[in-house]
Design a protein around this motif. Structure first.
Motif, PDB file in Angstrom:
ATOM      1  N   LEU A  91       0.823  -1.203   0.000  1.00 35.04           N
ATOM      2  CA  LEU A  91       0.000   0.000   0.000  1.00 35.04           C
ATOM      3  C   LEU A  91       0.862   1.259   0.000  1.00 35.04           C
ATOM      4  O   LEU A  91       0.553   2.245  -0.658  1.00 35.04           O
ATOM      5  CB  LEU A  91      -0.938  -0.004   1.207  1.00 35.04           C
ATOM      6  N   ASP A  92       1.949   1.214   0.747  1.00 31.04           N
ATOM      7  CA  ASP A  92       2.856   2.359   0.776  1.00 31.04           C
ATOM      8  C   ASP A  92       3.467   2.622  -0.595  1.00 31.04           C
ATOM      9  O   ASP A  92       3.766   3.768  -0.944  1.00 31.04           O
ATOM     10  CB  ASP A  92       3.970   2.133   1.797  1.00 31.04           C
ATOM     11  N   TYR A 191      -6.863  -2.068  12.689  1.00 28.41           N
ATOM     12  CA  TYR A 191      -7.602  -1.594  11.518  1.00 28.41           C
ATOM     13  C   TYR A 191      -7.464  -0.091  11.313  1.00 28.41           C
ATOM     14  O   TYR A 191      -7.498   0.391  10.179  1.00 28.41           O
ATOM     15  CB  TYR A 191      -9.070  -2.028  11.586  1.00 28.41           C
ATOM     16  N   VAL A 192      -7.299   0.646  12.395  1.00 30.74           N
ATOM     17  CA  VAL A 192      -6.972   2.068  12.248  1.00 30.74           C
ATOM     18  C   VAL A 192      -5.639   2.200  11.516  1.00 30.74           C
ATOM     19  O   VAL A 192      -5.462   3.031  10.624  1.00 30.74           O
ATOM     20  CB  VAL A 192      -6.915   2.767  13.620  1.00 30.74           C
ATOM     21  N   HIS A 193      -4.687   1.359  11.889  1.00 31.18           N
ATOM     22  CA  HIS A 193      -3.385   1.341  11.229  1.00 31.18           C
ATOM     23  C   HIS A 193      -3.526   1.022   9.744  1.00 31.18           C
ATOM     24  O   HIS A 193      -2.905   1.673   8.888  1.00 31.18           O
ATOM     25  CB  HIS A 193      -2.494   0.305  11.923  1.00 31.18           C
ATOM     26  N   TYR A 194      -4.354   0.019   9.414  1.00 36.25           N
ATOM     27  CA  TYR A 194      -4.584  -0.337   8.018  1.00 36.25           C
ATOM     28  C   TYR A 194      -5.090   0.874   7.229  1.00 36.25           C
ATOM     29  O   TYR A 194      -4.608   1.166   6.126  1.00 36.25           O
ATOM     30  CB  TYR A 194      -5.627  -1.440   7.912  1.00 36.25           C
ATOM     31  N   ILE A 195      -6.110   1.552   7.768  1.00 37.58           N
ATOM     32  CA  ILE A 195      -6.724   2.674   7.048  1.00 37.58           C
ATOM     33  C   ILE A 195      -5.737   3.810   6.881  1.00 37.58           C
ATOM     34  O   ILE A 195      -5.634   4.423   5.810  1.00 37.58           O
ATOM     35  CB  ILE A 195      -7.996   3.155   7.790  1.00 37.58           C
ATOM     36  N   ARG A 196      -5.003   4.126   7.932  1.00 38.35           N
ATOM     37  CA  ARG A 196      -4.023   5.206   7.848  1.00 38.35           C
ATOM     38  C   ARG A 196      -2.950   4.910   6.809  1.00 38.35           C
ATOM     39  O   ARG A 196      -2.547   5.785   6.053  1.00 38.35           O
ATOM     40  CB  ARG A 196      -3.385   5.427   9.223  1.00 38.35           C
ATOM     41  N   ASP A 200      -4.441   8.060   4.588  1.00 39.85           N
ATOM     42  CA  ASP A 200      -3.697   9.198   5.133  1.00 39.85           C
ATOM     43  C   ASP A 200      -3.751   9.099   6.654  1.00 39.85           C
ATOM     44  O   ASP A 200      -4.807   8.801   7.220  1.00 39.85           O
ATOM     45  CB  ASP A 200      -4.332  10.524   4.662  1.00 39.85           C
ATOM     46  N   ARG A 201      -2.645   9.355   7.323  1.00 34.64           N
ATOM     47  CA  ARG A 201      -2.604   9.220   8.776  1.00 34.64           C
ATOM     48  C   ARG A 201      -3.618  10.139   9.452  1.00 34.64           C
ATOM     49  O   ARG A 201      -4.191   9.798  10.488  1.00 34.64           O
ATOM     50  CB  ARG A 201      -1.196   9.517   9.296  1.00 34.64           C
ATOM     51  N   ASP A 202      -3.852  11.324   8.882  1.00 41.98           N
ATOM     52  CA  ASP A 202      -4.751  12.290   9.506  1.00 41.98           C
ATOM     53  C   ASP A 202      -6.223  11.991   9.251  1.00 41.98           C
ATOM     54  O   ASP A 202      -7.097  12.731   9.717  1.00 41.98           O
ATOM     55  CB  ASP A 202      -4.429  13.699   9.017  1.00 41.98           C
ATOM     56  N   LEU A 203      -6.509  10.923   8.513  1.00 42.83           N
ATOM     57  CA  LEU A 203      -7.912  10.566   8.267  1.00 42.83           C
ATOM     58  C   LEU A 203      -8.610  10.186   9.564  1.00 42.83           C
ATOM     59  O   LEU A 203      -9.800  10.443   9.746  1.00 42.83           O
ATOM     60  CB  LEU A 203      -7.981   9.411   7.276  1.00 42.83           C
ATOM     61  N   VAL A 210      -8.890   8.686  25.267  1.00 45.38           N
ATOM     62  CA  VAL A 210     -10.238   8.265  24.866  1.00 45.38           C
ATOM     63  C   VAL A 210     -10.159   7.154  23.817  1.00 45.38           C
ATOM     64  O   VAL A 210     -10.476   6.004  24.090  1.00 45.38           O
ATOM     65  CB  VAL A 210     -11.060   9.462  24.330  1.00 45.38           C
ATOM     66  N   GLY A 211      -9.767   7.526  22.613  1.00 42.87           N
ATOM     67  CA  GLY A 211      -9.733   6.547  21.533  1.00 42.87           C
ATOM     68  C   GLY A 211      -9.509   7.219  20.205  1.00 42.87           C
ATOM     69  O   GLY A 211      -8.467   7.844  19.991  1.00 42.87           O
ATOM     70  N   TYR A 212     -10.537   7.158  19.328  1.00 42.26           N
ATOM     71  CA  TYR A 212     -10.373   7.666  17.971  1.00 42.26           C
ATOM     72  C   TYR A 212     -11.556   8.532  17.547  1.00 42.26           C
ATOM     73  O   TYR A 212     -12.691   8.320  17.960  1.00 42.26           O
ATOM     74  CB  TYR A 212     -10.215   6.511  16.974  1.00 42.26           C
ATOM     75  N   GLN A 213     -11.261   9.476  16.643  1.00 50.10           N
ATOM     76  CA  GLN A 213     -12.262  10.375  16.091  1.00 50.10           C
ATOM     77  C   GLN A 213     -11.909  10.642  14.634  1.00 50.10           C
ATOM     78  O   GLN A 213     -10.747  10.530  14.230  1.00 50.10           O
ATOM     79  CB  GLN A 213     -12.285  11.697  16.874  1.00 50.10           C
ATOM     80  N   LEU A 214     -12.910  10.988  13.827  1.00 55.06           N
ATOM     81  CA  LEU A 214     -12.658  11.327  12.434  1.00 55.06           C
ATOM     82  C   LEU A 214     -11.726  12.526  12.359  1.00 55.06           C
ATOM     83  O   LEU A 214     -11.881  13.498  13.108  1.00 55.06           O
ATOM     84  CB  LEU A 214     -13.970  11.645  11.723  1.00 55.06           C
ATOM     85  N   GLY A 215     -10.766  12.471  11.474  1.00 56.37           N
ATOM     86  CA  GLY A 215      -9.803  13.555  11.320  1.00 56.37           C
ATOM     87  C   GLY A 215     -10.137  14.473  10.180  1.00 56.37           C
ATOM     88  O   GLY A 215     -11.229  14.406   9.592  1.00 56.37           O
TER      89      GLY A 215
END
Length: 218
Positions: A91-92, A191-196, A200-203, A210-215
């Motif tokens: 992917l990279d 899976y967050v790692h997969y998507i980033r 894009d890491r900032d997605l 807390v956890g995760y939020q849309l970027g």
């Protein structure tokens, strides 16, 4: 028919894949990186399927060459290398999607249809920064590299975040909404790692404590 470049050096698998895909695509089959580079220099294709390990090298080299030429043709990588590092490196390099061997031809065909579908005219998108996200089809449109296809779980995870862009979700919340019972919270991080890596890491933003939020990727 849309045109497809198939790069596969296994004669038996290549012939079978070509014959099946020819039902819906105009297929050009090559068996080496050198022949693929020649085909890409002299012709234009709507989509490509690349085996990874070939007799004359690794197709990530060819993908990197294409992306440096600003060629945004969707590329699906077929690989027998199924580890995270292998998928991430593909992917990279610029692949839009990957499929691990052995694979089902029905899934390959579905992924190719998704990679070449005109999302902008048939599906409503969500703007995420300068990106566009199409949850109905699991696709992202990058302002830099074109279309990126998410897997089912990647799409489900991003869809939860995109549906509530102002909410920071805990790993436990995301685990319960997206994954099967029995999975560990570390699955969310994976899976967050997969998507980033795929996009894009900032997605996806990490919210400390807390956890995760849309970027908001640029």
């Amino acid at each position: 028919m849309l045109s497809l470049l198939l790069l596969e050096d296994d004669q038996r698998l290549g012939a079978i894949t070509r014959d099946i895909l020819t039902l819906d695509w105009s297929v050009t089959w090559v068996t080496s990186l050198a022949d693929a580079r020649t085909a890409l220099t002299t012709g234009v294709f709507d989509v490509a399927v690349f085996d990874r390990r070939l007799s004359d090298g690794d197709s990530t080299e060819l993908i990197s060459w294409l992306r440096h030429r600003h060629d945004t043709m969707p590329i699906l990588m077929l690989t027998a290398l199924g580890q995270l590092d292998d998928r991430v490196s593909g992917l990279d390099a610029g692949a839009n999607d990957y499929l691990t061997k052995p694979f089902e031809f029905e899934e390959l065909a579905a992924r190719l249809r998704a990679l070449t579908r005109d999302y902008s005219s048939t599906h409503e998108g969500i703007d995420i920064g300068s990106w566009a996200y199409y949850p109905a089809t699991g696709a992202l449109e990058s302002p830099y590299t074109g279309r990126i296809l998410l897997t089912e779980k990647e799409n489900a995870l991003l869809n939860v975040l995109a549906s509530h862009p102002d909410t920071a979700f805990t790993r436990s919340q995301l685990l319960g909404r997206v994954f099967e019972h029995g999975e560990q919270e570390g699955t969310v991080d994976t899976y967050v790692h997969y998507i980033r890596r795929k996009a894009d890491r900032d997605l996806i933003q990490t919210v400390r404590g807390v956890g995760y939020q849309l970027g908001t990727p640029a």
